[in-house]
Design an enzyme around this catalytic site. Structure first.
Site, mmCIF file in Angstrom:
data_model
loop_
_atom_site.group_PDB
_atom_site.id
_atom_site.type_symbol
_atom_site.label_atom_id
_atom_site.label_comp_id
_atom_site.label_asym_id
_atom_site.label_seq_id
_atom_site.Cartn_x
_atom_site.Cartn_y
_atom_site.Cartn_z
ATOM 1 C CD GLU A 62 -2.792 1.265 2.474
ATOM 2 O OE1 GLU A 62 -2.754 0.333 3.298
ATOM 3 O OE2 GLU A 62 -3.570 2.214 2.580
ATOM 4 C CE LYS A 117 -6.015 -0.214 1.778
ATOM 5 N NZ LYS A 117 -6.662 -0.801 2.946
#
Ligand code: 5MM
Length: 338
Positions: free
Chosen positions: A177, A219
């Site tokens: 992420e 992500k």
């Protein structure tokens, strides 16, 4: 664990019609969320709230996995079933946040580096024993005057890759992420430029660290205008810019992209996801891994009251269902009223 099993877990996390519930708020963040509903952040209140989320009837129709926090993976349902075990029984994959938070990057005022690599190998072993099948590490990139610096992007990409390699060694799928924050008055074009560079460096580092790209989930943020930018990009512009950037930076070997919501309203986060999928021709599954955009209405409806648990669960079911439709590109704002 074989590369094939990592890929199978990653594929299940982004299965068509499903997405991830990010419920990994650290103690400081959950306190902020509870402050907003005037609820004290005690261990039992945190447990009760996560119990509400995870025992939502029908959640498994739309939720493939849940990201837990260290405290939460050690807690149990009201009936005494450990949360990770309960989720697994429902067909939901338990995951765990393993970063130790974003701290000031020494020598680079206003920039952050995510910590938590020391001892990670041992912690991953323990989390696997507690039932976690995937993990999450969030890098935080701020856009501002003269930032991000190339070194901030590089240091965060390097840390993400070291984390991802350790996860795969432990048989755990890493959610990678790199979040470019929405805060600021920057344009959508600036967000695109920074996000593309962050992703480019991240994938170079993942390759350098021998990370198997078929066993990760990315992500990222969507390509949106800064919150204070006067000219806000339309839904169609967000979808087009996001897909353009991802197509040029994310290899097709990656099974799935699960967006963060980053402070977008629940409705807009769903609308953007749907518009992205409606463009079609995407080489990966594209879904949600929302925290705030799935939980904001739940917290409001629940308000910390035992007799409002069902109202909170109804909100989670609704948002999860609408985001599931968005995964298929089939969400329409008019569905909010239904
Ligand atoms: C659930 O929110 C997470 C919060 O983590 P910290 O307490 O460590 O800040 C966060 O990492 C979250 O998983 C992602 O940012 C996505 O959440 P949003 O709210 O942006 O969809």
């Amino acid at each position: 664990m074989t590369a094939q099993s990592l890929a199978a877990i990653a594929q299940a996390m982004v299965a068509p019609g499903k997405g991830i519930l990010a419920a990994d708020e650290s103690s400081g963040t959950i306190k902020k969320r509870f402050d907003a509903i005037r609820l004290e952040s005690t261990e039992e209140n945190r447990r009760a709230y996560r119990d509400l989320l995870f025992t939502t009837p029908g959640a498994a129709e739309f939720i493939s996995g849940v990201i837990l926090y260290d405290e939460t993976i050690r807690q149990s349902t009201r009936d005494g079933v450990p949360f990770a075990k309960y989720l697994t029984q429902q067909g939901i994959i338990p995951g765990i946040k393993v970063d130790a938070g974003a701290k000031a990057l020494a020598g680079f005022p206003g920039e952050k580096i995510t910590e938590g690599l020391d001892g990670l190998r041992e912690r991953l072993k323990e989390y696997a024993g507690l039932g976690a099948r995937f993990a999450k590490w969030r890098a935080v990139i701020t856009i501002g005057s003269g930032i991000p610096s190339a070194w901030c992007l590089q240091a965060n990409a390097h840390a993400l890759a070291r984390y991802a390699a350790l996860c795969q060694e432990a048989g755990i799928v890493p959610i990678v992420e790199p979040e470019v924050l929405m805060d600021g008055d920057h344009t959508q074009a600036r967000c695109a430029q920074v996000t593309c560079e962050a992703l480019e460096r991240t994938f170079i580092e993942l390759r350098h660290h021998h990370v198997d790209l078929s066993g990760i989930v990315l992500k990222p943020n969507m390509i949106v205008s800064g919150t204070d930018c006067k000219q806000q990009a339309s839904v169609a512009e967000v979808a087009e810019a996001t897909v353009r950037c991802l197509k040029s930076m994310v290899p097709a070997t990656v099974p799935g992209i699960a967006f963060l919501s980053g402070g977008q309203s629940p409705e807009l986060a769903t609308e953007h996801l749907s518009a992205i999928n409606a463009l079609g021709g995407l080489p990966w599954q594209v879904t949600f891994s929302y925290g705030r955009a799935l939980q904001a209405t739940v917290l409001k409806a629940w308000g910390g009251k035992a007799d409002s648990v069902k109202a909170g669960q109804a909100e989670l079911y609704k948002r999860a269902r609408l985001n599931s439709l968005a995964h298929g590109g089939k969400y329409k704002p008019a569905m909010e009223a239904a």
